[in-house]
Design a protein around this motif. Sequence first.
Motif, PDB file in Angstrom:
ATOM      1  N   GLY A 258       0.736  -1.408   0.055  1.00  9.82           N
ATOM      2  CA  GLY A 258      -0.085  -0.219   0.154  1.00  9.82           C
ATOM      3  C   GLY A 258       0.746   1.413  -0.030  1.00  9.82           C
ATOM      4  N   GLY A 259       0.199   2.512  -0.234  1.00 11.03           N
ATOM      5  CA  GLY A 259       0.850   3.775  -0.421  1.00 11.03           C
ATOM      6  C   GLY A 259       1.358   4.113   0.591  1.00 11.03           C
ATOM      7  N   ARG A 260       0.834   3.590   1.931  1.00  6.53           N
ATOM      8  CA  ARG A 260       1.260   4.227   3.289  1.00  6.53           C
ATOM      9  C   ARG A 260       1.857   3.010   4.103  1.00  6.53           C
ATOM     10  NH1 ARG A 260      -2.283   8.608   2.055  1.00  6.53           N
ATOM     11  NH2 ARG A 260      -4.022   7.057   2.652  1.00  6.53           N
ATOM     12  N   PHE A 261       2.157   1.827   3.506  1.00  5.65           N
ATOM     13  CA  PHE A 261       2.549   0.676   4.264  1.00  5.65           C
ATOM     14  C   PHE A 261       1.434   0.149   5.077  1.00  5.65           C
ATOM     15  CE2 PHE A 261       6.268   3.211   3.379  1.00  5.65           C
ATOM     16  CZ  PHE A 261       6.959   2.466   2.350  1.00  5.65           C
ATOM     17  N   ALA A 262       0.279   0.179   4.786  1.00  4.45           N
ATOM     18  CA  ALA A 262      -0.775  -0.142   5.851  1.00  4.45           C
ATOM     19  C   ALA A 262      -1.943  -0.885   4.914  1.00  4.45           C
ATOM     20  CB  ALA A 262      -1.638   1.112   6.327  1.00  4.45           C
ATOM     21  N   ALA A 263      -1.580  -1.559   3.758  1.00  9.47           N
ATOM     22  CA  ALA A 263      -2.360  -2.512   3.175  1.00  9.47           C
ATOM     23  C   ALA A 263      -2.570  -3.887   3.995  1.00  9.47           C
ATOM     24  CB  ALA A 263      -1.598  -3.093   1.856  1.00  9.47           C
ATOM     25  N   GLY A 264      -3.836  -4.223   4.065  1.00  8.01           N
ATOM     26  CA  GLY A 264      -4.163  -5.254   4.973  1.00  8.01           C
ATOM     27  C   GLY A 264      -4.762  -4.933   6.369  1.00  8.01           C
ATOM     28  N   GLU A 265      -4.641  -3.611   6.628  1.00 11.34           N
ATOM     29  CA  GLU A 265      -5.163  -3.296   7.925  1.00 11.34           C
ATOM     30  C   GLU A 265      -6.858  -3.218   8.031  1.00 11.34           C
ATOM     31  OE1 GLU A 265      -3.623  -2.578  10.666  1.00 11.34           O
ATOM     32  OE2 GLU A 265      -1.715  -3.277  10.032  1.00 11.34           O
ATOM     33  N   ILE A 266      -7.465  -4.448   7.923  1.00  2.88           N
ATOM     34  CA  ILE A 266      -8.892  -4.357   7.915  1.00  2.88           C
ATOM     35  C   ILE A 266      -9.317  -4.243   9.251  1.00  2.88           C
ATOM     36  CG2 ILE A 266      -8.808  -5.495   5.637  1.00  2.88           C
ATOM     37  CD1 ILE A 266      -9.329  -8.221   7.178  1.00  2.88           C
ATOM     38  N   GLY A 267      -8.721  -4.390  10.448  1.00  7.67           N
ATOM     39  CA  GLY A 267      -9.364  -4.692  11.835  1.00  7.67           C
ATOM     40  C   GLY A 267     -10.350  -3.363  11.815  1.00  7.67           C
ATOM     41  N   HIS A 268     -10.044  -2.217  11.620  1.00  9.96           N
ATOM     42  CA  HIS A 268     -10.738  -1.308  12.125  1.00  9.96           C
ATOM     43  C   HIS A 268     -11.952  -0.525  10.759  1.00  9.96           C
ATOM     44  CE1 HIS A 268      -9.014  -1.110  15.948  1.00  9.96           C
ATOM     45  NE2 HIS A 268      -8.101  -1.461  15.507  1.00  9.96           N
ATOM     46  N   VAL A 269     -12.104  -1.466   9.919  1.00  4.40           N
ATOM     47  CA  VAL A 269     -12.974  -1.247   8.781  1.00  4.40           C
ATOM     48  C   VAL A 269     -14.389  -1.611   9.559  1.00  4.40           C
ATOM     49  CG1 VAL A 269     -14.027  -1.985   6.757  1.00  4.40           C
ATOM     50  CG2 VAL A 269     -11.613  -1.758   6.848  1.00  4.40           C
ATOM     51  N   THR A 270     -15.367  -0.624   9.446  1.00  7.79           N
ATOM     52  CA  THR A 270     -16.455  -0.918   9.996  1.00  7.79           C
ATOM     53  C   THR A 270     -17.530  -1.799   9.096  1.00  7.79           C
ATOM     54  OG1 THR A 270     -16.692   1.429  11.084  1.00  7.79           O
ATOM     55  CG2 THR A 270     -18.817   0.483  10.904  1.00  7.79           C
ATOM     56  N   VAL A 271     -18.032  -2.849   9.901  1.00 11.65           N
ATOM     57  CA  VAL A 271     -18.779  -3.763   9.024  1.00 11.65           C
ATOM     58  C   VAL A 271     -20.277  -3.711   9.279  1.00 11.65           C
ATOM     59  CG1 VAL A 271     -19.048  -6.219   8.607  1.00 11.65           C
ATOM     60  CG2 VAL A 271     -16.997  -5.246   9.652  1.00 11.65           C
ATOM     61  N   GLY A 272     -20.893  -3.109   8.237  1.00  9.65           N
ATOM     62  CA  GLY A 272     -22.538  -2.917   8.280  1.00  9.65           C
ATOM     63  C   GLY A 272     -22.874  -1.507   8.636  1.00  9.65           C
ATOM     64  N   THR A 273     -24.043  -1.355   8.873  1.00  9.41           N
ATOM     65  CA  THR A 273     -24.795  -0.212   9.334  1.00  9.41           C
ATOM     66  C   THR A 273     -25.660  -0.168  10.395  1.00  9.41           C
ATOM     67  OG1 THR A 273     -26.566  -0.564   7.631  1.00  9.41           O
ATOM     68  CG2 THR A 273     -24.702   0.853   6.967  1.00  9.41           C
ATOM     69  N   ASP A 274     -25.456  -1.318  11.151  1.00  6.50           N
ATOM     70  CA  ASP A 274     -26.248  -1.552  12.042  1.00  6.50           C
ATOM     71  C   ASP A 274     -25.648  -1.609  13.635  1.00  6.50           C
ATOM     72  OD1 ASP A 274     -24.764  -3.653  11.621  1.00  6.50           O
ATOM     73  OD2 ASP A 274     -26.166  -5.196  12.131  1.00  6.50           O
ATOM     74  N   GLY A 275     -24.657  -0.763  13.477  1.00  2.00           N
ATOM     75  CA  GLY A 275     -23.991  -0.719  14.905  1.00  2.00           C
ATOM     76  C   GLY A 275     -22.801  -2.039  15.198  1.00  2.00           C
ATOM     77  N   GLY A 276     -23.015  -2.302  16.515  1.00  2.00           N
ATOM     78  CA  GLY A 276     -22.124  -3.521  16.839  1.00  2.00           C
ATOM     79  C   GLY A 276     -21.302  -3.093  18.034  1.00  2.00           C
ATOM     80  N   PRO A 277     -20.428  -4.088  18.432  1.00  2.00           N
ATOM     81  CA  PRO A 277     -19.697  -3.765  19.621  1.00  2.00           C
ATOM     82  C   PRO A 277     -18.995  -2.690  19.495  1.00  2.00           C
ATOM     83  CG  PRO A 277     -19.385  -6.124  18.585  1.00  2.00           C
ATOM     84  CD  PRO A 277     -19.962  -5.350  17.571  1.00  2.00           C
ATOM     85  N   GLN A 278     -18.627  -2.253  20.709  1.00  3.18           N
ATOM     86  CA  GLN A 278     -17.679  -1.003  20.758  1.00  3.18           C
ATOM     87  C   GLN A 278     -16.419  -1.395  20.544  1.00  3.18           C
ATOM     88  OE1 GLN A 278     -18.619   1.988  21.938  1.00  3.18           O
ATOM     89  NE2 GLN A 278     -16.702   2.869  21.377  1.00  3.18           N
ATOM     90  N   CYS A 279     -15.678  -0.489  19.769  1.00  6.56           N
ATOM     91  CA  CYS A 279     -14.035  -1.045  19.517  1.00  6.56           C
ATOM     92  C   CYS A 279     -13.198   0.013  20.345  1.00  6.56           C
ATOM     93  CB  CYS A 279     -14.170  -0.491  17.980  1.00  6.56           C
ATOM     94  SG  CYS A 279     -12.198  -1.028  17.653  1.00  6.56           S
ATOM     95  N   VAL A 280     -12.180  -0.690  20.594  1.00  9.09           N
ATOM     96  CA  VAL A 280     -11.197   0.040  21.201  1.00  9.09           C
ATOM     97  C   VAL A 280     -10.644   1.531  20.535  1.00  9.09           C
ATOM     98  CG1 VAL A 280      -9.905  -1.738  22.502  1.00  9.09           C
ATOM     99  CG2 VAL A 280      -9.152  -1.435  20.240  1.00  9.09           C
ATOM    100  N   CYS A 281     -11.022   1.484  19.347  1.00 15.26           N
ATOM    101  CA  CYS A 281     -10.573   3.030  18.633  1.00 15.26           C
ATOM    102  C   CYS A 281     -11.398   3.764  18.762  1.00 15.26           C
ATOM    103  CB  CYS A 281     -10.292   2.492  17.142  1.00 15.26           C
ATOM    104  SG  CYS A 281     -11.749   2.190  16.186  1.00 15.26           S
ATOM    105  N   GLY A 282     -12.708   3.587  19.238  1.00 14.55           N
ATOM    106  CA  GLY A 282     -13.720   4.607  19.543  1.00 14.55           C
ATOM    107  C   GLY A 282     -14.920   4.318  18.757  1.00 14.55           C
ATOM    108  N   LYS A 283     -14.758   3.633  17.644  1.00  9.84           N
ATOM    109  CA  LYS A 283     -15.852   3.512  16.837  1.00  9.84           C
ATOM    110  C   LYS A 283     -16.623   2.318  17.195  1.00  9.84           C
ATOM    111  CE  LYS A 283     -13.375   3.033  12.870  1.00  9.84           C
ATOM    112  NZ  LYS A 283     -12.934   2.939  11.640  1.00  9.84           N
ATOM    113  N   VAL A 284     -17.815   1.960  16.527  1.00  7.24           N
ATOM    114  CA  VAL A 284     -18.605   0.782  16.934  1.00  7.24           C
ATOM    115  C   VAL A 284     -18.672   0.003  15.692  1.00  7.24           C
ATOM    116  CG1 VAL A 284     -20.171   1.800  18.895  1.00  7.24           C
ATOM    117  CG2 VAL A 284     -20.816   2.012  16.381  1.00  7.24           C
ATOM    118  N   GLY A 285     -18.605  -1.506  16.039  1.00  6.07           N
ATOM    119  CA  GLY A 285     -18.801  -2.175  14.687  1.00  6.07           C
ATOM    120  C   GLY A 285     -17.597  -2.398  13.760  1.00  6.07           C
TER     121      GLY A 285
END
Length: 396
Positions: A258-285
Amino acid sequence: MTASEVQRGSSTLEPTHTSGTARSFGPGRALRQGAKVLPEHARGHNRSLVLQTLFHQGAMSRADLARETHLTRVTISDLVGELIADGFVAEIGVREASGPGKPAMLVDLDRAGHRIVGLDLSGSDVIIGAVLALDGSIVERREVALPAADEVVQTVVDLARALVEAADAPVLGIGVGAPGVIDDRGVILAAPNFGWVGFDLAGALQLALSLPVLVANDANAAVLAEYTFGGAGDDVLLVKVGRGVGSGLLASGQPMRGGRFAAGEIGHVTVGTDGGPQCVCGKVGCLEAWLSVPSLTTRLAAAPAAERDGILRDAGERLGIALAPVVGALDLSEIVLSGPPELLDGPLAERALETLRARTLAAFHDGVRVRMTEQGQDIVLRGAAVMVLSGQLGVS
Ligand SMILES: [Zn+2]
């Protein structure tokens, strides 16, 4: 004049930068070059071609090698002589005679002639290190408890030094798989768990141990292990589930960083539009909030046993939703899962596959596979060894 004869000269182990378009997670080479190149790069390239052939096909005669590599007998004889002198190839005896004439001497990669030191910094409570043979087998394995963040560097240097001293043959280099976003020079741009920002881990180890050091993200190291030792194809995504969720990706046999060496960083991609568990990064889902080992274990512990499969299937569905566009965009044929099999192997993997198939174009992606790695707990160590093999010898 053959290509190799143009470049007779030193027999050092400097990584040969074979072309301006080489891609890897670290500096140096593309994976698995398979054909002849320009004369000025030929010698290093052809050395790699010989080593690569022996690495994957095992012992053969010089005549077999010439046939397999399409190099001349004279060139092969010359290169094999050099590689024997450098301790990378060994004569292992004659083949049983099957006809008239002198039986052929077999040569093979000298798998015990050099060692590699591998380190895995991705564990949540231990740092693992090993001395590995050139075939990726583990000769000696050590673990130390993960210390406080400000002592991690010294602990890693001490472990690496102890392993180099324990090695029973010259060490070709040190490979490290670490969490975080890591550039192609081994500088850790961000690793929140260790509080590292712009930390030159490769430089620190190089300074302390005077050996070549290659550092990559742990999931990127893991996908290399799967490629070299696990039989993965050229278009594969490895999802590594642990304290966090990350992935390593090869497209057309080349590592994507990737352009900033972060290819594959899928952990903090939000999945769905229905909320979900709270993440350590501050987002949900975030995918990680659905799928990480701590998150899954917590949800499983809080639920009755009868709901176990449902929770795992739910996490698998979220994984499938996150991966479907990636599979579609890159036409991946294989998803490999690495992490605790008791969580991943079963309802979770099955539901991920069903979801992937339901959300991609049937004609092309129905054949996509989702499977567990067979590399087990040592996948990052073995991937770290591939980084050194690839960077120093052009073997992967
Ligand atoms: Zn998140």
